[in-house]
Design an enzyme around this catalytic site. Structure first.
Site, short mmCIF file in Angstrom:
data_model
loop_
_atom_site.label_atom_id
_atom_site.label_comp_id
_atom_site.label_asym_id
_atom_site.label_seq_id
_atom_site.Cartn_x
_atom_site.Cartn_y
_atom_site.Cartn_z
N HIS A 1 0.82 -1.21 0.00
CA HIS A 1 0.00 0.00 0.00
C HIS A 1 0.85 1.26 0.00
O HIS A 1 0.34 2.37 -0.11
CB HIS A 1 -0.90 -0.03 1.25
CG HIS A 1 -1.95 1.03 1.29
ND1 HIS A 1 -1.95 2.03 2.24
CD2 HIS A 1 -3.05 1.23 0.52
CE1 HIS A 1 -3.00 2.83 2.04
NE2 HIS A 1 -3.68 2.36 1.02
N TYR B 1 -8.81 14.16 -3.98
CA TYR B 1 -8.30 13.63 -2.72
C TYR B 1 -7.27 14.61 -2.17
O TYR B 1 -6.38 15.06 -2.89
CB TYR B 1 -7.60 12.28 -2.92
CG TYR B 1 -8.49 11.08 -3.02
CD1 TYR B 1 -9.78 11.16 -3.53
CD2 TYR B 1 -8.03 9.83 -2.62
CE1 TYR B 1 -10.59 10.04 -3.63
CE2 TYR B 1 -8.83 8.70 -2.72
CZ TYR B 1 -10.11 8.81 -3.23
OH TYR B 1 -10.90 7.70 -3.32
N ARG C 1 -10.84 11.19 9.51
CA ARG C 1 -11.95 11.38 8.59
C ARG C 1 -13.05 10.33 8.77
O ARG C 1 -14.23 10.63 8.78
CB ARG C 1 -11.47 11.34 7.14
CG ARG C 1 -12.59 11.64 6.14
CD ARG C 1 -12.21 11.29 4.72
NE ARG C 1 -12.42 9.87 4.44
CZ ARG C 1 -11.50 9.04 3.97
NH1 ARG C 1 -10.28 9.49 3.77
NH2 ARG C 1 -11.77 7.78 3.75
#
Length: 730
Positions: A478, A511, A607
């Protein structure tokens, strides 16, 4: 008052202006909660953790709130309704499906907060049902009318005049009839396969000759627009596609009497099960799993609340679900399709168009020959980029594209987790390989819902001569890292980008992410070791600067929190700020509770999912949690530690979740340039000051949206960041 100096002989007070007043000379005794539910006692930890899935539901409620909020531009409200629905689709396909699968396997699993699997499903349903009911009723009764009043008319078929009904009849015959396949359900016709997320009509027909009633299914094709535009009317007038089909069913069931129709929509388990497979066969295994994914068990049915009980029960039986899997709704189903309306050419009802600005370091200056390429700029010193406020195209994309063409570049190494179709990043890597450079790319095939796209790009890269690897059998890769090796004179110099977001030009437009460019030797050496770990058999266990999961990241974060605890115990005001997508990990949460108990001030900007319980007396008094939901998706991860005045800040790809710390390859990098530390701290302070799109998490798990106090100006952190490069957004 004489202020005690910290070990680095810097003034701690100089960097504690945002910390609530503390006497730095006072030795603060830790306050330990003496109760059976003490979170520091392993057997009762769950009392002090919010449930992961229910916290996600609370997050999606905040998304829905943006659609309910009249301050949000009209079509942006439709967009947030669509996001709420598509988020919910993914939640059922993955999270609910996973809980149901464990329950079916009779696993005796209890969540960190003490819920059994069955209890968890019950609580999810209890939390979700009023939200989806609210969404549909508000859309039908309020938002749809507001759209109509502003020229965006989503009409029912029965409400259009005969002239335009004739147009839709022709549309049906020419565009729909040839692709529709009515499927009978009776002893001679088994119940048909219904694809994931498909909208269907269950049709009740009667044979005039026998008076026998029958049941059929018609799929609403997803290859055509969900909302059919009506020409020669107001500019933006639409009718739902399923209503066009429903009002022309006589063409599909010739000679039959159409008694009624009812829309329904299903969601299937879409989780891939490839953990036990060998990595060298990953593509073929993944392709087979993607094929099987289409036939996963149904985990949810959305259905018209007006459907007769007998028909409803028949669907439940045939789909193999229970009453708890059914959501009875009014009005239109599949509100995720509202996204198509959100982008109509009506700028007066949308957010003002945003175009990223070029980072100041990369702007061309007249007569500045030294800034002819990006490597010269990076060599001047580390710099941060903040997307989407600063352009991805002129920074990250430029970095890879220039590396692909630069004759002095010998090698490019990069990780790709999610990338866009027809990606310029991928094209640049292909071009680099064709130019004779050594290019190594780790493509994470297991990136959820991007598996097929990543397989496609992996094959294209391989065909161009790029060395492609697929990571590890039991780990997702990732990390967001790129390394360029360049020959400069008689030496090799490494240039790198380490970020918080994917190498995806499309998502970079909405984003909020950060990245750092550097050519520091220690970071370059660490990234070289990391890529050897990713592509070869290296089992690197130590890194000079980087925090790498699953190698050293968990231990390092725990050490950093413990250091703040130690500073606070020794009388130095201590402060932690952490910004990320989700906070779930029980060990990290326990460490934060311990820090709060000794007096460390902790601000968390989370978030989405947040399992820590803030503001509990004696446990988490000094922990504050906010969530920011706005125009851009907050995706950056920043970790700040006051360190007795010698501040340290990190950015990278990992949240504080077990999967990030233990089951993924992640990278967090320190940011050491003093000006950049200041820049990151300012970003955090601006977000913490948000009083427009920030929500405060309460001790009971509810979120309260901030509003400006009397006389206080409204401050949106996202709008503030936009105004820094474009004054017209101030």
């Amino acid at each position: 008052m004489t202020t005690k100096k910290d070990p680095s002989k810097k003034n701690a007070e100089a960097n504690s202006e945002n910390i609530p007043e503390i006497n730095p000379e006072k030795k603060i005794k830790p306050v330990i909660v003496e109760s059976p539910q003490d979170p520091l006692k392993e057997d009762s930890q769950q009392t002090y953790l919010f449930n992961r899935e229910l916290s996600w539901v609370a997050f999606n409620k905040r998304v829905l709130s943006e659609g309910l909020d009249s301050r949000t531009p009209l079509l942006e409200r439709a967009k947030f309704f669509a996001i709420f629905s598509t988020n919910l689709d993914e939640f059922f396909m993955v999270r609910v499906a996973r809980v149901k699968k464990k329950l079916a396997e009779q696993l005796d699993t209890v969540t960190d907060d003490g819920l059994s699997l069955a209890q968890q499903l019950q609580e999810i349903r209890k939390a979700l049902e009023p939200l989806v009911t609210m969404q549909h009723e508000f859309f039908e009764n309020t938002l749809r009318a507001e759209l109509f009043n502003h020229g965006v008319k989503l009409l029912d078929y029965k409400d259009i005049d005969s002239k335009h009904q004739d147009y839709l009849k022709n549309y049906f015959k020419e565009k729909l009839f040839p692709v529709l396949t009515p499927l009978a359900v009776d002893p001679a016709h088994p119940f048909p396969y219904i694809s994931n997320l498909s909208l269907s009509l269950v049709v009740i027909v009667r044979d005039p000759a026998t008076q026998e009633e029958n049941f059929a299914r018609v799929k609403v094709p997803n290859i055509l627009p969900r909302f059919v535009k009506i020409p020669e009317t107001d500019k933006h007038t639409f009718v739902p596609l399923e209503q066009v089909i429903a009002n022309n069913l006589e063409h599909l069931f010739s000679g039959m009497e159409i008694l009624n129709y009812y829309p329904f929509r299903i969601t299937r388990d879409a989780e891939l099960d490839i953990e036990d497979e060998e990595a060298d066969d990953l593509i073929s295994v993944l392709q087979e799993e993607l094929r099987k994914q289409k036939f996963g068990p149904v985990v949810r049915m959305e259905i018209s609340k007006d459907i007769p009980t007998a028909t409803r029960l028949h669907l439940i039986t045939q789909l193999g679900i229970s009453e708890d899997d059914v959501y009875d709704l009014s009005g239109l189903l599949g509100l995720g399709d509202l996204m198509s309306l959100a982008f109509l050419p009506t700028p007066q009802y949308q957010d003002p168009p945003w175009k990223s600005v070029t980072h100041p370091r990369l702007r061309e200056e007249k007569g500045d020959a030294e800034k002819s390429n990006i490597f010269d700029i990076i060599r001047e010193g580390d710099f941060l980029v903040h997307h989407p406020y600063q352009s991805f195209t002129t920074t990250v994309q430029r970095f890879i594209e220039e590396a692909a063409l630069d004759p002095n570049v010998l090698a490019i190494k990069q990780t790709l987790y999610r990338t866009s179709g027809d990606s310029p990043i991928v094209h640049a890597l292909i071009s680099a390989a064709e130019n004779g450079k050594q290019v190594a790319v780790l493509v994470e095939l297991k990136a959820r819902f991007d598996e097929a796209n990543n397989i496609l790009w992996a094959k294209k890269l391989e065909n161009a001569g790029v060395h492609v690897v697929y990571g590890f059998k039991n780990l997702k890769t990732h990390t967001k890292t790129a390394l360029v090796v360049r020959r400069e004179g008689d030496r090799l110099v490494r240039y790198m980008h380490i970020g918080t977001g994917n190498y995806n030009p499309k998502t970079a437009r909405f984003y909020s992410d950060l990245g750092i460019f550097s050519n520091r030797d220690d970071l370059g050496a660490d990234l070289t070791d990391l890529f050897n770990y990713l592509t070869g058999y290296s089992r690197q266990t130590e890194y000079r600067k980087l925090l790498v999961a699953p190698v050293n990241m968990r231990d390092k974060f725990l050490q950093l929190i413990q250091r703040e605890i130690d500073h606070q115990k020794n009388g130095y005001p201590s402060y932690i700020i952490a910004k990320m997508n989700s906070l779930v990990d029980p060990e990290i949460i326990t460490a934060l509770y311990e820090a709060s108990q000794v007096g460390v001030n902790i601000d968390l900007i989370i978030r989405g999912i947040c399992c820590i319980r803030p503001r509990v007396k004696g446990l988490s008094d000094r922990i504050r949690v906010i969530s920011v939901i706005g125009r851009f998706l907050e995706h950056s991860r920043i970790f700040y530690f006051s360190n007795g005045g010698s501040e340290q800040v990190y950015i990278g790809s990992a949240d504080w979740m077990p999967r990030n710390l233990d089951a993924r390859v992640e990278v967090i990098t320190p940011v050491e340039e003093v000006s950049l530390v200041k820049e990151l701290k300012q970003i955090l302070e601006i977000v913490l000051a948000d009083n427009r799109q920030a929500w405060d998490l309460q001790a009971d798990g509810t979120y309260v949206q901030r509003v400006p106090k009397d006389g206080e100006p409204e401050m949106s952190s996202q709008k503030h960041f936009m105004s820094q490069g474009r004054p017209e957004f101030a």
